[in-house]
Scaffold this motif. Sequence first.
Motif, mmCIF file in Angstrom:
data_model
loop_
_atom_site.group_PDB
_atom_site.id
_atom_site.type_symbol
_atom_site.label_atom_id
_atom_site.label_comp_id
_atom_site.label_asym_id
_atom_site.label_seq_id
_atom_site.Cartn_x
_atom_site.Cartn_y
_atom_site.Cartn_z
ATOM 1 N N THR A 183 -8.622 15.394 -2.086
ATOM 2 C CA THR A 183 -8.432 16.471 -3.050
ATOM 3 C C THR A 183 -7.481 16.038 -4.169
ATOM 4 O O THR A 183 -6.908 14.948 -4.138
ATOM 5 C CB THR A 183 -7.873 17.715 -2.348
ATOM 6 N N SER A 184 -7.316 16.918 -5.126
ATOM 7 C CA SER A 184 -6.420 16.675 -6.255
ATOM 8 C C SER A 184 -5.082 17.370 -6.000
ATOM 9 O O SER A 184 -4.930 18.116 -5.019
ATOM 10 C CB SER A 184 -7.051 17.228 -7.531
ATOM 11 N N PRO A 185 -4.101 17.194 -6.876
ATOM 12 C CA PRO A 185 -2.816 17.912 -6.720
ATOM 13 C C PRO A 185 -2.951 19.434 -6.710
ATOM 14 O O PRO A 185 -2.058 20.129 -6.233
ATOM 15 C CB PRO A 185 -2.014 17.426 -7.935
ATOM 16 N N LEU A 186 -4.066 19.966 -7.210
ATOM 17 C CA LEU A 186 -4.256 21.426 -7.192
ATOM 18 C C LEU A 186 -4.292 21.969 -5.770
ATOM 19 O O LEU A 186 -4.010 23.160 -5.547
ATOM 20 C CB LEU A 186 -5.543 21.807 -7.915
ATOM 21 N N GLN A 187 -4.633 21.134 -4.817
ATOM 22 C CA GLN A 187 -4.708 21.560 -3.424
ATOM 23 C C GLN A 187 -3.380 22.131 -2.943
ATOM 24 O O GLN A 187 -3.351 23.006 -2.075
ATOM 25 C CB GLN A 187 -5.121 20.373 -2.537
ATOM 26 N N SER B 6 -6.230 12.395 -11.586
ATOM 27 C CA SER B 6 -5.451 11.829 -10.479
ATOM 28 C C SER B 6 -6.305 11.001 -9.537
ATOM 29 O O SER B 6 -5.778 10.228 -8.726
ATOM 30 C CB SER B 6 -4.776 12.954 -9.688
ATOM 31 N N TRP B 7 -7.633 11.142 -9.620
ATOM 32 C CA TRP B 7 -8.508 10.381 -8.728
ATOM 33 C C TRP B 7 -8.496 8.906 -9.115
ATOM 34 O O TRP B 7 -8.612 8.553 -10.288
ATOM 35 C CB TRP B 7 -9.944 10.911 -8.807
ATOM 36 N N ILE C 168 -5.526 23.005 -16.603
ATOM 37 C CA ILE C 168 -4.948 21.790 -16.027
ATOM 38 C C ILE C 168 -5.926 21.036 -15.132
ATOM 39 O O ILE C 168 -5.561 20.022 -14.543
ATOM 40 C CB ILE C 168 -3.649 22.104 -15.247
ATOM 41 N N MET C 169 -7.172 21.520 -15.034
ATOM 42 C CA MET C 169 -8.158 20.810 -14.220
ATOM 43 C C MET C 169 -8.435 19.391 -14.735
ATOM 44 O O MET C 169 -8.594 18.469 -13.928
ATOM 45 C CB MET C 169 -9.441 21.620 -14.118
ATOM 46 N N TYR D 72 -7.874 29.803 -8.478
ATOM 47 C CA TYR D 72 -8.206 28.495 -9.064
ATOM 48 C C TYR D 72 -8.850 28.608 -10.435
ATOM 49 O O TYR D 72 -8.693 27.724 -11.286
ATOM 50 C CB TYR D 72 -9.097 27.689 -8.112
ATOM 51 N N ALA E 258 -5.838 17.233 -13.338
ATOM 52 C CA ALA E 258 -6.000 17.085 -11.888
ATOM 53 C C ALA E 258 -7.083 16.069 -11.572
ATOM 54 O O ALA E 258 -6.938 15.234 -10.672
ATOM 55 C CB ALA E 258 -6.332 18.439 -11.258
ATOM 56 N N LEU F 83 -11.609 18.836 -6.425
ATOM 57 C CA LEU F 83 -10.343 19.404 -6.882
ATOM 58 C C LEU F 83 -9.607 20.101 -5.746
ATOM 59 O O LEU F 83 -8.422 19.872 -5.519
ATOM 60 C CB LEU F 83 -10.593 20.394 -8.028
#
Length: 379
Positions: free
Chosen positions: A41-45, A67-68, A60-61, A54, A64, A23
């Motif tokens: 990484t995910s958009p959370l980065q 997205s992989w 919203i995890m 975090y 996220a 993430l």
Amino acid sequence: MRGGEKCLEVLCRAFPQASLYTLIHRKGSTSPAIESMAIRTSPLQKVPGVFQYYRQLLPIMPAAAASWRLRDVDLVISLSHCVAKSVRVPAGVPHVCYCFTPMRYAWQGREAYLQSWSNRPIRRAAAGSLLNRLQAWDQATSARVSHFVAISETIRERIAGCYDRESTVVPPPVDAEFYHPAPTSTPREDFYLVVSALVPYKRVDQAIEACRRSGRRLVVIGAGPDRTRLEAAAGPATTFLGWQSDEVIRDHYRRCRALLFPGEEDFGIVPVEAMACGAPVIALGRGGAAETVTGECGLLYGEPTTEALALALDGWEAEGLPQDPEFARRRAETYALPVFRRRLLGLLADVATSKERHAGVPRPHLAAPVVGRRRRRDG
């Protein structure tokens, strides 16, 4: 570099050409073996201040993780305590989840999480509704896993209860080569030790209060958001050292009268590290510690209260501090890094070459041994 990262490091060394999905990632925060991977990484980065906040992004995890996009892979390994196991894998690809625990907030930690909103009923109701949705999502996405691996019998039971799935137990590794007794035997010193993240569920406050009442010396190693509150409650005999290096922690394991472990952990690497150094362990007899700590290694007590811990300390001291350091060391060696590596990599090889079907999961397409094959992994 906590317990989960130490498990991940073994896989990174075994499969250095794999891709690692996570993430978020703070560059330089882990070991060279992990940092050298192809990390995605995910958009959370990109969220400002994500490394500080975090935990608040839990709702919203799942999005996220969605997205992989994994393509052209032979095997997917997720190391999961929250959302990593939800990754979608291509048809025909086996997915092994090394499960630290089913999502804690949605299951075992639900009431503790909601208790923080006890004085705000509207927010508590909203949080409860959110956790209901997360629990349903967590259960549904367990079907994306072809093989579950649990870190302890405690987690094996949770996987069965939450997901209605069987799992294989492979305990996480302890670096028994690094954590070992001092070369020269010396008497143990007159202080107790806590090594822990300073967060409420670790129950460090119980260790502090039990020692404060009796005037016992206590050294606390660790950092976390609960430190200010804990320091305010501590007596003059308690010393907070904050975050410390592995070398400093090992030195304290070697010198302390005993390690105190009042939390209920999924496995609990800290008691085994202490045992590897020959230290006695006084631990709550629930969760992973009940599986690793025996009477020869120290003492287990029954109830998660300050009173129970204080009585355990009184009784253990009255009995003359019973413990067999050589037995404790041998016990710790059964969780050593080579043992973990052999068990986990052997299991992965069996999965990757198996032709057995799993309900709802397509037949693995691999026919060759896993050695030398390229694969990616969800971290």
